[in-house]
Design a protein around this motif. Structure first.
Motif, PDB file in Angstrom:
ATOM      1  N   PHE A 281       0.819  -1.222   0.000  1.00 54.95           N
ATOM      2  CA  PHE A 281       0.000   0.000   0.000  1.00 54.95           C
ATOM      3  C   PHE A 281       0.848   1.264   0.000  1.00 54.95           C
ATOM      4  O   PHE A 281       0.331   2.364   0.101  1.00 54.95           O
TER       5      PHE A 281
ATOM      6  N   CYS B  12       5.683  -3.384   3.478  1.00 50.65           N
ATOM      7  CA  CYS B  12       4.393  -4.098   3.520  1.00 50.65           C
ATOM      8  C   CYS B  12       4.539  -5.622   3.546  1.00 50.65           C
ATOM      9  O   CYS B  12       3.539  -6.329   3.653  1.00 50.65           O
TER      10      CYS B  12
ATOM     11  N   ARG C  10       3.142  -7.136   6.861  1.00 50.56           N
ATOM     12  CA  ARG C  10       1.834  -6.740   7.410  1.00 50.56           C
ATOM     13  C   ARG C  10       0.993  -7.991   7.677  1.00 50.56           C
ATOM     14  O   ARG C  10       1.087  -8.974   6.950  1.00 50.56           O
TER      15      ARG C  10
ATOM     16  N   GLU D 102      -4.580  -6.815   8.651  1.00 49.76           N
ATOM     17  CA  GLU D 102      -4.367  -5.440   8.207  1.00 49.76           C
ATOM     18  C   GLU D 102      -4.494  -5.321   6.685  1.00 49.76           C
ATOM     19  O   GLU D 102      -5.080  -4.373   6.162  1.00 49.76           O
ATOM     20  N   ARG D 103      -3.950  -6.318   5.985  1.00 50.85           N
ATOM     21  CA  ARG D 103      -4.090  -6.313   4.518  1.00 50.85           C
ATOM     22  C   ARG D 103      -5.557  -6.298   4.127  1.00 50.85           C
ATOM     23  O   ARG D 103      -5.974  -5.524   3.265  1.00 50.85           O
TER      24      ARG D 103
ATOM     25  N   ARG E 266      -8.124  -5.371   5.893  1.00 56.77           N
ATOM     26  CA  ARG E 266      -8.771  -4.122   6.296  1.00 56.77           C
ATOM     27  C   ARG E 266      -8.508  -3.025   5.255  1.00 56.77           C
ATOM     28  O   ARG E 266      -9.421  -2.343   4.813  1.00 56.77           O
ATOM     29  N   ARG E 267      -7.261  -2.920   4.824  1.00 55.72           N
ATOM     30  CA  ARG E 267      -6.932  -1.841   3.879  1.00 55.72           C
ATOM     31  C   ARG E 267      -7.526  -2.111   2.496  1.00 55.72           C
ATOM     32  O   ARG E 267      -7.947  -1.193   1.804  1.00 55.72           O
ATOM     33  N   ARG E 268      -7.528  -3.376   2.111  1.00 59.19           N
ATOM     34  CA  ARG E 268      -8.146  -3.702   0.811  1.00 59.19           C
ATOM     35  C   ARG E 268      -9.639  -3.393   0.841  1.00 59.19           C
ATOM     36  O   ARG E 268     -10.184  -2.833  -0.101  1.00 59.19           O
TER      37      ARG E 268
ATOM     38  N   ASP F  93      -8.227   1.011  -0.396  1.00 62.43           N
ATOM     39  CA  ASP F  93      -6.913   1.641  -0.593  1.00 62.43           C
ATOM     40  C   ASP F  93      -6.238   1.084  -1.844  1.00 62.43           C
ATOM     41  O   ASP F  93      -6.327  -0.114  -2.123  1.00 62.43           O
TER      42      ASP F  93
END
Ligand code: GLU
Length: 283
Positions: free
Chosen positions: A100, A129, A132, A136-137, A139-141, A145
């Motif tokens: 990210f 990254c 991670r 967390e991956r 969540r961000r996907r 993001d």
């Protein structure tokens, strides 16, 4: 199928110049000498930079130069499914991770660390990254993001084991793809990259001898690794020197004066332009 298949793989981002003519003739001549096949591939995965009129013009320029190739011409923009399938294989094998980081994040991380290993193309991605957590991956996907998919090169090399590749000019090379770091193989909106599509395409087109400029010599370390991970056959390579201008600077598409169109408009014949491109005897 005959023993040698080569290809020329231009990107339609501008008009072809003498350097492209050199590269195309190099591959074409290698095929011809071996009574093999010569293919053409249009590398147009970047819709922001590639244009249909440049593609039309480059086909015309190559034919004017006297080159002939087998059809169909493979156009990368028509084969996203092939690249997606290859990427899925690497993802399923746990060899790819979402990154990210923006360019700014990467520069800041390198500055913070105080040093960064350098590869042939500049500082290597610092691996922020890679570690991670899955949570967390996700969540961000889920948050939408933007991300790139990077190859975990160390893990990939462990998986593949030691590899070698052969260049006709420079002999056997131990594959050292780690010099490029964790390269980007795809992005959220573009399911491929130069490295991934070129590797998949050379295999699908049955290319046995990859001829291209020596600016891509280091990329071959990575392509060899990707072939091994994807179970694709390894061709042979022949990287050629790059044509330069009188100041020793490599020719680029912005050097309009040496474009094949300009030379042709100035009255040069195909034979003259072939000679300028370093192939006085081709034709
Ligand atoms: N499309 C690349 C270029 O125009 C060539 C890639 C290759 O020959 O592997 O530089």
């Amino acid at each position: 199928m005959s023993a040698v298949t080569t290809r020329f793989a231009p990107s339609p981002t501008g008009h072809l110049h003498l350097g492209h003519a050199h590269s195309a003739l190099f591959g074409w001549q290698a095929a011809r000498r071996a009574q093999g096949r010569f293919l053409l591939r249009i590398e147009d995965i970047d819709p922001g930079r590639c244009r249909a009129d440049f593609e039309r013009d480059l086909l015309e320029d190559l034919a004017w130069l006297g080159l002939r190739w087998e059809t169909p011409v493979r156009r990368q923009s028509e084969h996203a499914d092939d690249y997606r399938a290859a990427l899925a294989r690497l993802e399923d094998a746990g060899l790819v991770y979402p990154c990210f980081c923006t360019r700014k994040d990467i520069a800041a991380e390198i500055a913070r660390a105080g040093h960064a290993p350098h590869g042939p193309d500049g500082p290597l991605y610092p691996g922020t990254c890679r570690t991670r957590s899955a949570a967390e991956r996700d969540r961000r996907r889920d948050a939408g993001d933007a991300f790139a998919l990077r190859l975990d090169v160390r893990r990939a090399m462990e998986r593949a084991g030691p590899l070698r590749w052969h260049d006709r000019g420079r002999g056997w090379q131990d594959a050292t793809p780690q010099i490029l770091g964790d390269v980007v193989l795809a992005r959220k909106d573009t399911p491929t990259s130069y490295h991934l599509s070129v590797t998949v395409d050379d295999a699908l087109q049955g290319v046995t001898l990859v001829t291209r400029g020596e600016d891509l010599f280091f990329a071959t370390h990575l392509h060899r690794l990707l072939q091994a991970l994807l179970g694709l056959p390894a061709p042979e390579w022949h990287h050629h020197g790059l044509l330069t201008d009188e100041r020793g600077v490599r020719l680029a598409k912005r050097d309009g004066a040496r474009s094949l169109r300009t030379l042709r408009a100035a009255g040069h014949t195909p034979a003259e332009v072939r000679a300028m491109a370093g192939f006085p005897d081709a034709g």
